[in-house]
Write a protein that holds these residues in place. Structure first.
Motif, PDB file in Angstrom:
ATOM      1  N   PRO A  73      65.887  33.245  40.882  1.00 24.58           N
ATOM      2  CA  PRO A  73      66.436  33.694  39.591  1.00 24.58           C
ATOM      3  C   PRO A  73      67.455  34.811  39.779  1.00 24.58           C
ATOM      4  CG  PRO A  73      64.234  34.589  39.914  1.00 24.58           C
ATOM      5  CD  PRO A  73      64.496  33.677  41.077  1.00 24.58           C
ATOM      6  N   LEU A  74      68.686  34.435  40.059  1.00 25.33           N
ATOM      7  CA  LEU A  74      69.722  35.407  40.377  1.00 25.33           C
ATOM      8  C   LEU A  74      70.727  35.618  39.248  1.00 25.33           C
ATOM      9  CD1 LEU A  74      70.476  34.359  44.081  1.00 25.33           C
ATOM     10  CD2 LEU A  74      68.945  36.161  43.255  1.00 25.33           C
ATOM     11  N   VAL A 110      55.524  34.107  25.513  1.00 23.36           N
ATOM     12  CA  VAL A 110      56.913  33.692  25.703  1.00 23.36           C
ATOM     13  C   VAL A 110      56.989  32.854  26.974  1.00 23.36           C
ATOM     14  CG1 VAL A 110      59.307  34.407  26.008  1.00 23.36           C
ATOM     15  CG2 VAL A 110      57.787  35.756  24.540  1.00 23.36           C
ATOM     16  N   ILE A 111      57.377  31.593  26.818  1.00 28.54           N
ATOM     17  CA  ILE A 111      57.484  30.670  27.955  1.00 28.54           C
ATOM     18  C   ILE A 111      58.955  30.338  28.161  1.00 28.54           C
ATOM     19  CG2 ILE A 111      56.823  28.421  28.870  1.00 28.54           C
ATOM     20  CD1 ILE A 111      54.384  28.490  27.062  1.00 28.54           C
ATOM     21  N   VAL A 170      53.808  30.936  19.926  1.00 26.71           N
ATOM     22  CA  VAL A 170      54.254  30.731  21.303  1.00 26.71           C
ATOM     23  C   VAL A 170      55.731  30.353  21.237  1.00 26.71           C
ATOM     24  CG1 VAL A 170      53.992  29.359  23.393  1.00 26.71           C
ATOM     25  CG2 VAL A 170      51.977  29.972  22.055  1.00 26.71           C
ATOM     26  N   VAL A 171      56.573  31.157  21.838  1.00 17.25           N
ATOM     27  CA  VAL A 171      58.012  30.911  21.829  1.00 17.25           C
ATOM     28  C   VAL A 171      58.408  30.281  23.159  1.00 17.25           C
ATOM     29  CG1 VAL A 171      60.306  31.927  21.617  1.00 17.25           C
ATOM     30  CG2 VAL A 171      58.416  32.829  20.250  1.00 17.25           C
ATOM     31  N   VAL A 172      59.034  29.106  23.087  1.00 14.77           N
ATOM     32  CA  VAL A 172      59.477  28.376  24.286  1.00 14.77           C
ATOM     33  C   VAL A 172      60.992  28.391  24.321  1.00 14.77           C
ATOM     34  CG1 VAL A 172      59.410  26.196  25.543  1.00 14.77           C
ATOM     35  CG2 VAL A 172      57.443  26.889  24.158  1.00 14.77           C
ATOM     36  N   ILE A 173      61.566  28.947  25.375  1.00 15.99           N
ATOM     37  CA  ILE A 173      63.022  28.988  25.554  1.00 15.99           C
ATOM     38  C   ILE A 173      63.371  28.068  26.711  1.00 15.99           C
ATOM     39  CG2 ILE A 173      65.023  30.446  26.029  1.00 15.99           C
ATOM     40  CD1 ILE A 173      63.389  32.818  24.977  1.00 15.99           C
ATOM     41  N   ALA A 174      64.100  26.988  26.409  1.00 14.92           N
ATOM     42  CA  ALA A 174      64.490  26.013  27.422  1.00 14.92           C
ATOM     43  C   ALA A 174      65.956  26.244  27.768  1.00 14.92           C
ATOM     44  CB  ALA A 174      64.270  24.589  26.909  1.00 14.92           C
ATOM     45  N   SER A 175      66.204  26.914  28.871  1.00 14.09           N
ATOM     46  CA  SER A 175      67.581  27.277  29.231  1.00 14.09           C
ATOM     47  C   SER A 175      67.639  27.608  30.709  1.00 14.09           C
ATOM     48  CB  SER A 175      68.039  28.489  28.401  1.00 14.09           C
ATOM     49  OG  SER A 175      69.298  28.963  28.840  1.00 14.09           O
ATOM     50  N   ASP A 176      68.854  27.484  31.281  1.00 13.47           N
ATOM     51  CA  ASP A 176      69.054  27.892  32.672  1.00 13.47           C
ATOM     52  C   ASP A 176      69.446  29.355  32.784  1.00 13.47           C
ATOM     53  OD1 ASP A 176      71.561  27.740  31.594  1.00 13.47           O
ATOM     54  OD2 ASP A 176      72.341  26.245  32.990  1.00 13.47           O
ATOM     55  N   ALA A 222      65.894  38.612  31.320  1.00 13.30           N
ATOM     56  CA  ALA A 222      64.826  38.072  30.475  1.00 13.30           C
ATOM     57  C   ALA A 222      63.463  38.090  31.145  1.00 13.30           C
ATOM     58  CB  ALA A 222      65.172  36.636  30.069  1.00 13.30           C
ATOM     59  N   LEU A 223      63.413  37.915  32.472  1.00 13.30           N
ATOM     60  CA  LEU A 223      62.138  37.718  33.167  1.00 13.30           C
ATOM     61  C   LEU A 223      61.099  38.823  32.947  1.00 13.30           C
ATOM     62  CD1 LEU A 223      62.869  36.034  36.622  1.00 13.30           C
ATOM     63  CD2 LEU A 223      61.613  35.136  34.672  1.00 13.30           C
ATOM     64  N   PRO A 224      61.467  40.099  32.852  1.00 17.95           N
ATOM     65  CA  PRO A 224      60.426  41.114  32.627  1.00 17.95           C
ATOM     66  C   PRO A 224      59.633  40.915  31.341  1.00 17.95           C
ATOM     67  CG  PRO A 224      62.466  42.147  33.366  1.00 17.95           C
ATOM     68  CD  PRO A 224      62.781  40.721  33.071  1.00 17.95           C
ATOM     69  N   TYR A 225      60.152  40.126  30.405  1.00 13.95           N
ATOM     70  CA  TYR A 225      59.504  39.950  29.108  1.00 13.95           C
ATOM     71  C   TYR A 225      58.958  38.538  28.920  1.00 13.95           C
ATOM     72  CZ  TYR A 225      62.513  44.002  28.671  1.00 13.95           C
ATOM     73  OH  TYR A 225      63.148  45.200  28.896  1.00 13.95           O
ATOM     74  N   VAL A 226      58.933  37.763  30.006  1.00 10.78           N
ATOM     75  CA  VAL A 226      58.478  36.372  29.945  1.00 10.78           C
ATOM     76  C   VAL A 226      57.035  36.287  30.415  1.00 10.78           C
ATOM     77  CG1 VAL A 226      58.803  34.085  30.950  1.00 10.78           C
ATOM     78  CG2 VAL A 226      60.776  35.391  30.196  1.00 10.78           C
ATOM     79  N   THR A 227      56.194  35.595  29.653  1.00  8.89           N
ATOM     80  CA  THR A 227      54.796  35.407  30.040  1.00  8.89           C
ATOM     81  C   THR A 227      54.651  34.343  31.115  1.00  8.89           C
ATOM     82  OG1 THR A 227      54.246  35.862  27.719  1.00  8.89           O
ATOM     83  CG2 THR A 227      52.469  35.079  29.128  1.00  8.89           C
ATOM     84  N   ASP A 228      55.352  33.212  30.945  1.00 10.57           N
ATOM     85  CA  ASP A 228      55.282  32.098  31.900  1.00 10.57           C
ATOM     86  C   ASP A 228      56.702  31.618  32.182  1.00 10.57           C
ATOM     87  OD1 ASP A 228      52.206  31.421  31.928  1.00 10.57           O
ATOM     88  OD2 ASP A 228      52.749  31.622  29.826  1.00 10.57           O
ATOM     89  N   PHE A 229      57.039  31.516  33.467  1.00 12.47           N
ATOM     90  CA  PHE A 229      58.341  31.007  33.897  1.00 12.47           C
ATOM     91  C   PHE A 229      58.092  29.691  34.604  1.00 12.47           C
ATOM     92  CE2 PHE A 229      62.122  31.479  36.889  1.00 12.47           C
ATOM     93  CZ  PHE A 229      63.037  31.080  35.927  1.00 12.47           C
TER      94      PHE A 229
END
Length: 377
Positions: free
Chosen positions: A339-340, A325-326, A295-301, A347-354
């Motif tokens: 999300p503009l 991918v979270i 599970v990959v967690v990316i913490a970013s704006d 990135a959003l098309p490839y994210v499982t959970d936002f």
């Protein structure tokens, strides 16, 4: 009989219900068996008690939210931390116990007492619930320290996965090697068929924490959450910082003390409050750490310096390898957020959970998500 009156505290106490439900979620995140049914029993008990009495609240929760003896130490720690006061003393036969302190005390009151300043009006338990949902960027230093202390209590349970390795079991497939070995020891007569089953292991988590300038208000809290994950599963957690370069900080976060760990991270990360090149960072991450099955967690704006196309390309590659991918964005906690930014849109098309990452409640939900559950809306 009015069943609604039995199931929850008296009408008009919605804030109290939210507070006590939040306490049950905190206890569940710490690994106790405070499930939905036990939470309902807790609220039912509070409907017959004086919720201003810390002693009654303590014992109502202890008798309804704990699933067994192993939950009692967790309950005591969470009660003391959530309501910012020591737990009431144990009840003894023939002894009358009086509690004069409030359920929760104002944050920063200890500092005022030590400095000799007059203390304000005692806070109610609802203030603790407000703090759980408050944006860490808008907190005072005392409130932020309290949130960091509660983050250190998160158990960080992990979703389980089936391993390739086998372990002896009473059920499962036949284990021919063990069966034959025992038969040879007994003179060639197979007295008992031995069986084996696959082990289950915690699923790996790879976390990438953005430490750029736009994340300055949230990076420290994100890293403290990462510290709780490393403490919970040191062999199944990797953490990297991302700015203008990628830095592995897993070893620094293995210190038991959160303060010592944060000091070690501060010394190890060379690019605090700089720019962000997430596309290049992800490319380096895929080279340094194998995310397959993790599970990959990316913490970013999502503020990307330069073109967002490399980020989109690396996210597409990452989504094919990772189990999940979270993306944790602190601004998603704002109801008006959209999300503009180019980085987020790529990135959003490839994210499982936002998910949001702006408050203690958001991190509790993230811990539930990593444990294989579903975060609250």
């Amino acid at each position: 009989m009015n069943h609604e009156a039995v199931r929850r505290p008296p009408p008009g106490d919605d804030a109290l219900v939210a507070t006590m439900t939040g306490f049950a979620r905190t206890l569940r995140a710490a690994g106790a068996g405070a499930d939905h049914q036990r939470t309902q029993s807790f609220l039912t008990a509070l409907g017959h008690l004086d919720v201003r009495d810390a002693h009654e609240v303590y014992w109502a929760g202890r008798l309804t939210l704990c699933a067994g003896p192993e939950d009692l130490p967790k309950y005591d720690r969470c009660f003391a931390a959530y309501f910012a006061g020591a737990r009431p003393p144990a009840r003894r036969a023939g002894t009358t116990v009086s509690v004069t302190r409030p359920v929760a005390v104002p944050y920063g009151s200890r500092e005022r007492e030590e400095s000799g300043e007059p203390s304000g009006v005692p806070a109610t338990a609802s203030e603790a619930e407000v703090l759980r949902h408050r944006d860490v960027a808008r907190m005072s230093e005392a409130e932020r320290r309290e949130v960091h202390r509660l983050l250190a209590l998160l158990r960080g349970t992990r979703e389980r996965r089936v391993s390739r390795r086998f372990t002896p079991s009473h059920r499962g497939v036949l284990d021919p090697r063990r069966t034959v070995r025992e038969a040879l020891r007994d003179g060639g007569e197979p007295a008992r068929l031995r069986r084996r089953a696959r082990r289950d292991r915690p699923r790996r988590v790879v976390m990438l924490v953005d430490v750029s300038g736009s994340m300055a208000a949230y990076a420290d809290t994100m890293l403290r959450f990462a510290h709780a994950l490393v403490r919970a599963e040191p062999r199944a957690t990797e953490v990297f910082s991302a700015g203008t370069r990628l830095t592995r900080i897993t070893a620094e976060l293995r210190h038991r003390d959160p303060g010592v760990a944060m000091d070690a991270v501060s010394a190890a990360v060379p690019d605090w409050s700089g720019g962000t090149r997430l596309g290049e960072e992800l490319k380096a991450l895929l080279r340094l750490s194998d995310p397959r099955g993790a599970v990959v967690v990316i913490a970013s704006d999502g503020w990307e310096r330069g073109s967002a196309e490399p980020l989109g390309a690396q996210m597409a590659r990452l989504s094919r390898l990772a189990h999940r991918v979270i993306w944790v964005n602190p601004h998603k906690g704002d109801p008006a957020y959209q999300p503009l930014t180019a980085g987020i849109r790529a990135a959003l098309p490839y994210v499982t959970d936002f998910v949001a990452g702006h408050s203690l409640a958001a991190f509790e939900d993230l811990a539930v998500l990593l444990g294989g559950g579903r975060a609250h809306a």
